[in-house]
Design a protein around this motif. Structure first.
Motif, PDB file in Angstrom:
ATOM      1  N   HIS A  75      -1.657 138.953  16.589  1.00 62.08           N
ATOM      2  CA  HIS A  75      -0.219 139.178  16.763  1.00 62.08           C
ATOM      3  C   HIS A  75       0.464 139.669  15.501  1.00 62.08           C
ATOM      4  O   HIS A  75       1.516 139.181  15.104  1.00 62.08           O
ATOM      5  N   ASN A  76      -0.149 140.656  14.862  1.00 61.51           N
ATOM      6  CA  ASN A  76       0.492 141.274  13.692  1.00 61.51           C
ATOM      7  C   ASN A  76       1.605 142.220  14.143  1.00 61.51           C
ATOM      8  O   ASN A  76       1.748 142.495  15.330  1.00 61.51           O
ATOM      9  N   ASN A  77       2.332 142.740  13.176  1.00 55.91           N
ATOM     10  CA  ASN A  77       3.408 143.674  13.508  1.00 55.91           C
ATOM     11  C   ASN A  77       2.839 144.982  14.072  1.00 55.91           C
ATOM     12  O   ASN A  77       1.862 145.508  13.581  1.00 55.91           O
ATOM     13  N   TYR A  78       3.471 145.475  15.128  1.00 61.60           N
ATOM     14  CA  TYR A  78       2.966 146.688  15.792  1.00 61.60           C
ATOM     15  C   TYR A  78       3.532 147.982  15.218  1.00 61.60           C
ATOM     16  O   TYR A  78       2.990 149.054  15.437  1.00 61.60           O
ATOM     17  N   PHE A  79       4.649 147.888  14.563  1.00 61.90           N
ATOM     18  CA  PHE A  79       5.380 149.112  14.217  1.00 61.90           C
ATOM     19  C   PHE A  79       5.195 149.506  12.758  1.00 61.90           C
ATOM     20  O   PHE A  79       5.141 148.648  11.880  1.00 61.90           O
ATOM     21  N   ASP A  80       5.092 150.796  12.556  1.00 63.98           N
ATOM     22  CA  ASP A  80       4.880 151.311  11.211  1.00 63.98           C
ATOM     23  C   ASP A  80       6.245 151.503  10.550  1.00 63.98           C
ATOM     24  O   ASP A  80       6.789 152.604  10.504  1.00 63.98           O
ATOM     25  N   GLU A  81       6.779 150.408  10.052  1.00 68.48           N
ATOM     26  CA  GLU A  81       8.144 150.435   9.531  1.00 68.48           C
ATOM     27  C   GLU A  81       8.308 151.399   8.366  1.00 68.48           C
ATOM     28  O   GLU A  81       9.320 152.075   8.236  1.00 68.48           O
ATOM     29  N   ARG A  82       7.287 151.454   7.519  1.00 66.98           N
ATOM     30  CA  ARG A  82       7.402 152.335   6.353  1.00 66.98           C
ATOM     31  C   ARG A  82       7.484 153.795   6.762  1.00 66.98           C
ATOM     32  O   ARG A  82       8.275 154.554   6.243  1.00 66.98           O
ATOM     33  N   LYS A  83       6.628 154.140   7.733  1.00 73.56           N
ATOM     34  CA  LYS A  83       6.643 155.519   8.204  1.00 73.56           C
ATOM     35  C   LYS A  83       7.962 155.822   8.927  1.00 73.56           C
ATOM     36  O   LYS A  83       8.576 156.867   8.709  1.00 73.56           O
ATOM     37  N   ASN A  84       8.404 154.884   9.759  1.00 77.40           N
ATOM     38  CA  ASN A  84       9.646 155.107  10.493  1.00 77.40           C
ATOM     39  C   ASN A  84      10.829 155.266   9.546  1.00 77.40           C
ATOM     40  O   ASN A  84      11.688 156.128   9.742  1.00 77.40           O
ATOM     41  N   GLU A  85      10.823 154.442   8.513  1.00 76.16           N
ATOM     42  CA  GLU A  85      11.907 154.542   7.525  1.00 76.16           C
ATOM     43  C   GLU A  85      11.860 155.888   6.797  1.00 76.16           C
ATOM     44  O   GLU A  85      12.882 156.572   6.675  1.00 76.16           O
ATOM     45  N   ALA A  86      10.661 156.278   6.379  1.00 76.33           N
ATOM     46  CA  ALA A  86      10.527 157.534   5.638  1.00 76.33           C
ATOM     47  C   ALA A  86      10.962 158.715   6.507  1.00 76.33           C
ATOM     48  O   ALA A  86      11.681 159.611   6.043  1.00 76.33           O
ATOM     49  N   ILE A  87      10.540 158.705   7.768  1.00 78.58           N
ATOM     50  CA  ILE A  87      10.859 159.846   8.638  1.00 78.58           C
ATOM     51  C   ILE A  87      12.347 159.892   8.956  1.00 78.58           C
ATOM     52  O   ILE A  87      12.979 160.949   8.876  1.00 78.58           O
ATOM     53  N   ILE A  88      12.936 158.740   9.274  1.00 78.58           N
ATOM     54  CA  ILE A  88      14.357 158.771   9.648  1.00 78.58           C
ATOM     55  C   ILE A  88      15.209 159.208   8.449  1.00 78.58           C
ATOM     56  O   ILE A  88      16.172 159.948   8.601  1.00 78.58           O
TER      57      ILE A  88
ATOM     58  N   LEU B 239       9.566 136.798  32.728  1.00 86.60           N
ATOM     59  CA  LEU B 239       9.469 135.360  32.965  1.00 86.60           C
ATOM     60  C   LEU B 239       9.629 134.572  31.663  1.00 86.60           C
ATOM     61  O   LEU B 239      10.144 133.463  31.643  1.00 86.60           O
ATOM     62  N   SER B 240       9.178 135.180  30.571  1.00 79.60           N
ATOM     63  CA  SER B 240       9.197 134.462  29.289  1.00 79.60           C
ATOM     64  C   SER B 240      10.617 134.247  28.792  1.00 79.60           C
ATOM     65  O   SER B 240      10.872 133.338  28.010  1.00 79.60           O
ATOM     66  N   LYS B 241      11.559 135.070  29.241  1.00 82.38           N
ATOM     67  CA  LYS B 241      12.944 135.003  28.765  1.00 82.38           C
ATOM     68  C   LYS B 241      13.025 135.000  27.238  1.00 82.38           C
ATOM     69  O   LYS B 241      13.909 134.399  26.635  1.00 82.38           O
ATOM     70  N   ASN B 242      12.058 135.690  26.645  1.00 82.22           N
ATOM     71  CA  ASN B 242      11.990 135.738  25.187  1.00 82.22           C
ATOM     72  C   ASN B 242      12.506 137.106  24.723  1.00 82.22           C
ATOM     73  O   ASN B 242      11.870 138.119  24.958  1.00 82.22           O
TER      74      ASN B 242
ATOM     75  N   ASN C 284      -5.058 148.842  21.640  1.00 79.09           N
ATOM     76  CA  ASN C 284      -5.278 147.649  20.828  1.00 79.09           C
ATOM     77  C   ASN C 284      -3.996 146.815  20.771  1.00 79.09           C
ATOM     78  O   ASN C 284      -4.023 145.592  20.913  1.00 79.09           O
ATOM     79  N   ILE C 285      -2.881 147.494  20.587  1.00 82.81           N
ATOM     80  CA  ILE C 285      -1.588 146.803  20.545  1.00 82.81           C
ATOM     81  C   ILE C 285      -1.281 146.177  21.902  1.00 82.81           C
ATOM     82  O   ILE C 285      -0.880 145.013  22.000  1.00 82.81           O
ATOM     83  N   LEU C 286      -1.515 146.943  22.942  1.00 82.75           N
ATOM     84  CA  LEU C 286      -1.178 146.446  24.273  1.00 82.75           C
ATOM     85  C   LEU C 286      -2.009 145.211  24.623  1.00 82.75           C
ATOM     86  O   LEU C 286      -1.504 144.264  25.240  1.00 82.75           O
ATOM     87  N   ASN C 287      -3.273 145.219  24.208  1.00 83.33           N
ATOM     88  CA  ASN C 287      -4.119 144.049  24.465  1.00 83.33           C
ATOM     89  C   ASN C 287      -3.641 142.822  23.698  1.00 83.33           C
ATOM     90  O   ASN C 287      -3.677 141.711  24.204  1.00 83.33           O
ATOM     91  N   ASP C 288      -3.209 143.065  22.475  1.00 77.69           N
ATOM     92  CA  ASP C 288      -2.647 141.965  21.693  1.00 77.69           C
ATOM     93  C   ASP C 288      -1.365 141.463  22.345  1.00 77.69           C
ATOM     94  O   ASP C 288      -1.137 140.266  22.491  1.00 77.69           O
ATOM     95  N   PHE C 289      -0.543 142.419  22.755  1.00 79.47           N
ATOM     96  CA  PHE C 289       0.749 142.071  23.357  1.00 79.47           C
ATOM     97  C   PHE C 289       0.545 141.303  24.661  1.00 79.47           C
ATOM     98  O   PHE C 289       1.269 140.344  24.961  1.00 79.47           O
ATOM     99  N   ARG C 290      -0.472 141.714  25.433  1.00 78.84           N
ATOM    100  CA  ARG C 290      -0.719 141.030  26.704  1.00 78.84           C
ATOM    101  C   ARG C 290      -1.038 139.549  26.473  1.00 78.84           C
ATOM    102  O   ARG C 290      -0.555 138.666  27.192  1.00 78.84           O
ATOM    103  N   MET C 291      -1.833 139.279  25.436  1.00 79.60           N
ATOM    104  CA  MET C 291      -2.170 137.888  25.134  1.00 79.60           C
ATOM    105  C   MET C 291      -0.910 137.088  24.815  1.00 79.60           C
ATOM    106  O   MET C 291      -0.732 135.961  25.262  1.00 79.60           O
ATOM    107  N   LYS C 292      -0.039 137.734  24.059  1.00 79.06           N
ATOM    108  CA  LYS C 292       1.223 137.094  23.674  1.00 79.06           C
ATOM    109  C   LYS C 292       2.089 136.857  24.918  1.00 79.06           C
ATOM    110  O   LYS C 292       2.637 135.764  25.113  1.00 79.06           O
TER     111      LYS C 292
END
Lengths: 398, 401
Positions: free
Chosen positions: B27-40, B331-334, B382-390
């Motif tokens: 359950h690590n972070n999925y998003f490439d924040e550094r890249k997103n920041e640089a591009i935006i 269902l998780s209401k999270n 890979n992310i989706l499989n991790d997310f599904r577990m969560k």
């Protein structure tokens, strides 16, 4: 147009990509009306009854020189093989003596033959090419399928071989490299000006037809295949390390190593040491039919080469609808898109891609279908046309 | 009379990290924040800031005769708020002129309409709310992700209260008709349809810097002349394109900003021309005919269909798997889980997996952060499989509790 060609392997007496390439190229050149005299070393004890039948084209003439030369041979290996055959007195006592003997015999053939251009394949024939040029004053093309730096992975380079390669390339009127990857090596490490080097990528022969076959082993396991010489250049150690990592996550998978070579004992021991000896199978050196079956049986083909000038095996695997993972340190990775690419040293990434292919069915299917489609577009006619272009340019220059 | 209607799409996806198969379950972070920041930040500097300032200037100089519309995804707004808030301020200044219209769309730039109408509606409402919060503005016209459109979407959007909807002026739908009129969707009287004039739009968006194009170089007088020629056989020319056309896809040194700076005055030279926003076009012009879009049409590639996102097995598998998780996530209401799930729906993720152009040197490559469509699929799965577990874990807790 008449070409005097010097090679040192040809199917079925081939152990690698060089023979496949020479065969495909020769066949296509002859179809395009080029007359070829192909000079080859010829071992008396080898079974080669089918040898001439393979070259069906009428305008290819094969000239054989009795010789113990075998492709990809090292000095030590030559000595070893000579030790087993005390009766063969005609052969030279060292690999270099034997290459020299081939060169002299080839010179004689050059004297007798009529040709417009000389085309040599790899270092063992470079001496012959230089002599033929000296005799008849015809343009000389050196075709580089591999360099000493590839074969040794840059360690323990044989100075003598390197010198022969370098000398040959400098003497040549044109150097053909099988990839940009190889061209860079030729320019950087052999001091050849880039404009003298033409890149002609290899192709794959599509004449064989595809048929399905049931393999018993596949009822329980998926197969990941390594196919090539078990030598440092081909990266078998990275394959075994990746196998270990994959097996930590996936159970029903077997790793097949097909081929032979000086690292074989080391790799067998390594598999045992890693505790995966039951999962890594050694198929030994395979003949052509079995190579075909190995590709078909495999679910994934991995080519983890440390330095691969081209890498025809990846195209062959794709031809048999087996998704491929290829080293980025290869020529083939320049020309194909529908495969997965990794740095050979990146065992994590290699195993991660193997697992992805094992787990994600749509990935496997897309690569299988698109890869097959992509490889279908390859034909030896493309490299043959490029060679003819090189011949014409050299001949017109006089 | 020819009214020119500009709408610019403003969007940047939440790019994903190259998530390793060995990270599944961590359950690590999925998003490439550094890249997103640089591009935006790069796009803000090269496109959004200079283009906004030119457009504000043009509105002022023409006394409000120049008008444009924007559709800004919720996720680009989030990224701008975080990494380039000055862009938000400059958009606010534009909206305050009264000459700028904002359109609604799905907050996360998704194809959710195809998989879950309920989820689609929630995302549209979320977007509407975000626009109200930031700009104190209520959109009246809707544009769906990548202009994905058919009769049913028009009906659904009409029921949600929008007065207009935007679609591609695809040849196979229009046939002999012109895109330069207002139409209405099949069987509907409560909503009007605006069609993109893709030839004139693409002249700017795709061909502007193309040296092999016979009209190169494109100048403002030449372009205005093409617009003038529509006089007498059209009411409204809809020029819809990515906002990143200005300064990002077409570079400043190729003269794209100069072109933009001069275009309004050239167009306004003709006394019968003016500029309108989509709402104004709908209000001013009657629908000339009803158009039937039985199948999905988009603005992508020559096919103008869904094949850029759903053309191969990898894409189909990935997208259906993410939508299959809807019950668990809800269902998780999270809220964090829900937000992550929605960001995994952004259509760009599936676009990166497209293989149809992969054989021929490709247009898609420039926009693709991955080395190949296969790498894109592996990282996503890979992310989706991790997310599904969560999701399974969190979804379950709620059921039991």
């Amino acid at each position: 147009m008449k070409v005097l060609m010097f090679g040192w392997e040809f199917p079925p007496l081939s152990t690698g990509g060089l023979g496949t390439a020479c065969y495909g190229l020769t066949k296509s050149l002859s179809r395009k009306g080029v007359e070829i005299t192909f000079v080859l070393p010829y071992s008396f004890d080898a079974d080669n009854a089918d040898f001439l039948r393979l070259v069906s084209a009428t305008n290819v003439k094969i000239k054989r020189i009795a010789s113990a030369l075998q492709p990809y041979m090292s000095s030590q290996e030559y000595r070893k093989s000579m030790g087993k055959k005390p009766s063969q007195k005609i052969y030279g006592s060292t690999l270099f003596d034997e290459v020299h003997r081939y060169t002299l015999a080839a010179e004689k053939i050059a004297e007798e033959e009529d040709f417009d251009v000389i085309h040599c394949h790899d270092w063992m024939t470079f001496g012959a090419g230089i002599r033929a040029k000296r005799k008849k004053n015809k343009p000389l093309v050196m075709h580089v399928h591999a360099t000493e730096l590839d074969r040794t992975g840059g360690h323990k380079v044989n100075q003598h071989v390197y010198d022969l390669e370098r000398h040959g390339m400098h003497k040549a009127d044109k150097v053909i490299a099988v990839s940009n990857f190889t061209k860079n090596k030729i320019v950087t490490h052999y001091g050849i000006p880039p404009e003298k080097v033409k890149v002609v990528h290899n192709a794959v022969d599509f004449s064989q037809h595809y048929y399905d076959e049931d393999f018993g082993i596949k009822k329980t396991d998926k197969i990941v295949l390594f196919l090539g010489r078990i030598t440092l250049q081909k990266g078998p150690d990275y394959f075994v390390q990746a196998a270990k990592k994959v097996l930590g996550h996936e159970k029903n998978v077997k790793f097949v190593i097909a081929g032979s070579g000086d690292m074989e004992p080391f790799i067998i021991e390594k598999a045992a040491e890693l505790g995966i000896a039951d999962k890594v199978l050694f198929a030994g050196f395979l003949n052509n039919d079995d190579v075909e079956r190995a590709y078909k049986m495999a679910d994934i083909y991995v080519m983890p080469s440390v330095s691969e000038p081209f890498g025809i095996t990846a195209l062959e695997a794709m031809k048999y609808k087996t998704p491929s993972i290829v080293s980025k340190q290869s020529g083939v990775s320049e020309v194909i898109r529908h495969c997965l690419k990794v740095d050979f040293w990146d065992v994590d990434e290699m195993s991660s891609k193997i697992i992805a292919l094992l787990r994600y069915k749509p990935l496997h299917e897309t690569l299988k279908e698109d890869g097959y489609f992509e490889v279908k577009r390859f034909s030896w006619d493309t490299p043959a046309e490029k060679c003819i272009q090189v011949y014409n340019e050299l001949i017109s220059k006089g | 009379m020819v009214s020119v209607c500009f709408y610019f799409q403003v969007h940047q996806p939440p790019r994903l990290r190259k998530y390793s198969i060995f990270e599944i379950g961590h359950h690590n972070n999925y998003f490439d924040e550094r890249k997103n920041e640089a591009i935006i930040k790069k796009v803000a500097r090269k496109c959004y800031m200079p283009a906004n300032s030119i457009i504000l200037d043009l509105i002022n100089k023409t006394d409000g005769k120049f008008k444009v519309a924007y559709s800004m995804t919720g996720i680009v707004l989030e990224q701008l708020e975080k990494y380039a808030p000055e862009v938000i301020d400059s958009f606010k200044a534009l909206v305050n002129t009264g000459c700028v219209e904002i359109l609604d769309e799905t907050y996360h730039h998704t194809l959710s309409y195809l998989y879950s109408k309920e989820e689609f509606k929630e995302q549209v409402l979320l977007h509407s709310k975000k626009i109200r919060q930031l700009f104190n503005y209520k959109p009246k016209v809707f544009r769906n992700t990548e202009l994905v459109y058919n009769n049913d979407i028009a009906g659904f959007i009409g029921k949600m209260g929008y007065a207009g909807i935007i679609a591609e002026g695809a040849d196979h739908i229009l046939q002999w008709r012109s895109p330069n009129f207002v139409y209405k969707p099949k069987g509907l009287n409560n909503i009007k349809l605006l069609l993109k004039n893709y030839r004139l739009s693409d002249d700017i968006a795709f061909r502007f810097s193309e040296k092999s194009w016979k009209e190169f170089p494109l100048t403002a007088p030449k372009y205005a002349d093409w617009i003038n020629k529509i006089n007498g056989n059209g009411n409204v020319v809809n020029l819809f394109m990515d906002y990143e056309t200005f300064g990002e896809h077409q570079w400043e040194d190729k003269g794209i900003f100069e072109f933009l700076r001069h275009l309004p005055s050239e167009i306004l030279k003709h006394p019968d021309n003016d500029f309108v926003t989509p709402s104004e076009a709908i209000k001013r012009y009657d629908a000339v005919a009803e158009l039937d879009f039985p199948h999905y049409v988009s603005w992508a590639d020559i096919e103008r269909d869904l094949s850029a996102w759903l053309g191969n097995k990898m894409q189909q598998e990935a997208i259906s798997q993410v939508y299959n998780l809807e019950p668990h996530v809800k269902l998780s209401k999270n809220p964090a889980l829900l937000d992550e799930w929605r960001k995994l729906q952004t259509s760009d993720h599936f676009y990166y997996m497209c293989t149809k152009w992969f054989n021929d040197g490709d247009v898609h490559k420039y926009f693709n952060p991955y080395d190949s469509p296969y790498e894109a699929f592996i990282a996503y799965m890979n992310i989706l499989n991790d997310f599904r577990m969560k999701a399974n874990k969190l979804g379950e807790v709620k059921v039991v509790g």
